[in-house]
Scaffold this motif. Structure first.
Motif, mmCIF file in Angstrom:
data_model
loop_
_atom_site.group_PDB
_atom_site.id
_atom_site.type_symbol
_atom_site.label_atom_id
_atom_site.label_comp_id
_atom_site.label_asym_id
_atom_site.label_seq_id
_atom_site.Cartn_x
_atom_site.Cartn_y
_atom_site.Cartn_z
ATOM 1 N N GLU A 50 0.886 -1.286 0.214
ATOM 2 C CA GLU A 50 0.091 -0.319 -0.281
ATOM 3 C C GLU A 50 1.145 1.231 -0.287
ATOM 4 N N ALA A 52 2.144 4.740 1.289
ATOM 5 C CA ALA A 52 1.558 5.679 2.414
ATOM 6 C C ALA A 52 2.095 7.262 2.511
ATOM 7 N N GLU A 53 2.874 7.065 2.482
ATOM 8 C CA GLU A 53 3.358 8.666 2.508
ATOM 9 C C GLU A 53 4.302 8.867 1.564
ATOM 10 N N ILE A 62 7.169 6.059 -0.420
ATOM 11 C CA ILE A 62 7.197 5.432 0.922
ATOM 12 C C ILE A 62 6.032 4.131 0.875
ATOM 13 N N ARG A 64 3.669 0.631 2.637
ATOM 14 C CA ARG A 64 3.389 -0.070 3.568
ATOM 15 C C ARG A 64 3.643 -1.499 3.463
ATOM 16 N N LEU A 65 4.261 -2.626 4.159
ATOM 17 C CA LEU A 65 4.441 -3.986 3.089
ATOM 18 C C LEU A 65 3.835 -4.399 4.877
ATOM 19 N N TYR A 66 2.534 -5.066 5.230
ATOM 20 C CA TYR A 66 2.179 -6.350 6.043
ATOM 21 C C TYR A 66 1.625 -7.601 5.886
ATOM 22 N N GLN A 73 3.991 -5.024 10.115
ATOM 23 C CA GLN A 73 4.279 -4.417 9.114
ATOM 24 C C GLN A 73 5.673 -3.737 8.832
ATOM 25 N N PHE A 75 7.627 -0.889 6.704
ATOM 26 C CA PHE A 75 8.338 -0.191 5.101
ATOM 27 C C PHE A 75 8.857 -0.219 4.462
ATOM 28 N N THR A 88 11.212 -0.914 9.516
ATOM 29 C CA THR A 88 10.907 -0.860 10.932
ATOM 30 C C THR A 88 9.505 0.477 11.192
ATOM 31 N N THR A 89 8.626 -0.527 11.805
ATOM 32 C CA THR A 89 7.169 0.884 11.322
ATOM 33 C C THR A 89 7.119 2.027 12.402
ATOM 34 N N HIS A 91 10.164 3.323 12.100
ATOM 35 C CA HIS A 91 11.472 3.776 10.939
ATOM 36 C C HIS A 91 12.508 4.313 11.073
#
Length: 125
Positions: A50, A52-53, A62, A64-66, A73, A75, A88-89, A91
Motif C-alpha cells: 500500500e 503510504a506517504e 513509502i 507499507r507492506l503488511y 508491518q 515500510f 520498521t514501523t 522508521h
C-alpha cells in the motif's frame, strides 16, 4: 512520479515473489495513495502493498507492506539509485541488501511462514 516508482518496484519484486512460490496479484486501475496496489498470496496468508506517504516533492516514496493475518508491518522507502530501503514501523532501517534472497527472507518473516527461496535457519549446537 511516485506512481512510476511503485510500478518499477512491483516489476522488480513480482518475479522474485513468483520464484519464491507466491502468487502475485496487482490491483486493477491506477495506483492510488492509501489503497492496496498489489498482493503476494500464499496458501494461508498474504502480504499487502500500500502506498503510504510521500515527502513534499514525492521522493522518496513509502510503501507499507503488511502481512495478513499477523499484521506484521514494515515500510519500503525509496528508491534511491534503484534501491529500496526496508524500515520498521518506527522508521529504524533494516540492514539488508536489496536483492531477491534478502527480500524473500523479509517476506517469510512478514508472512510468518517459509517462502521457498528463503535460506533455512541454522540450528545452534
Amino acid at each position: 512520479m511516485w506512481e512510476k516508482s511503485i510500478e518499477e518496484l512491483l516489476d522488480t519484486i513480482q518475479p522474485w515473489l513468483e520464484r519464491g512460490g507466491l502468487e502475485f496479484v496487482r490491483s486493477e486501475g491506477p495506483i492510488l495513495a492509501g489503497e492496496i496496489c498489489a498482493r503476494a498470496v500464499s496458501a494461508t496468508t498474504e502480504v499487502l502493498f500500500e502506498p503510504a506517504e510521500f515527502t513534499a516533492n514525492k521522493t522518496p516514496t513509502i510503501v507499507r507492506l503488511y502481512g495478513i493475518p499477523y499484521l506484521r508491518q514494515v515500510f519500503l522507502v525509496g528508491p534511491v539509485a534503484g534501491v529500496w530501503e526496508v524500515t520498521t514501523t518506527s522508521h529504524v532501517p533494516f540492514r539488508m541488501r536489496w536483492n531477491e534472497e534478502e527480500f524473500l527472507g523479509l517476506i517469510s518473516d512478514v508472512l510468518n511462514e517459509p517462502v521457498s527461496k528463503r535460506i533455512p535457519a541454522t540450528k545452534a549446537g
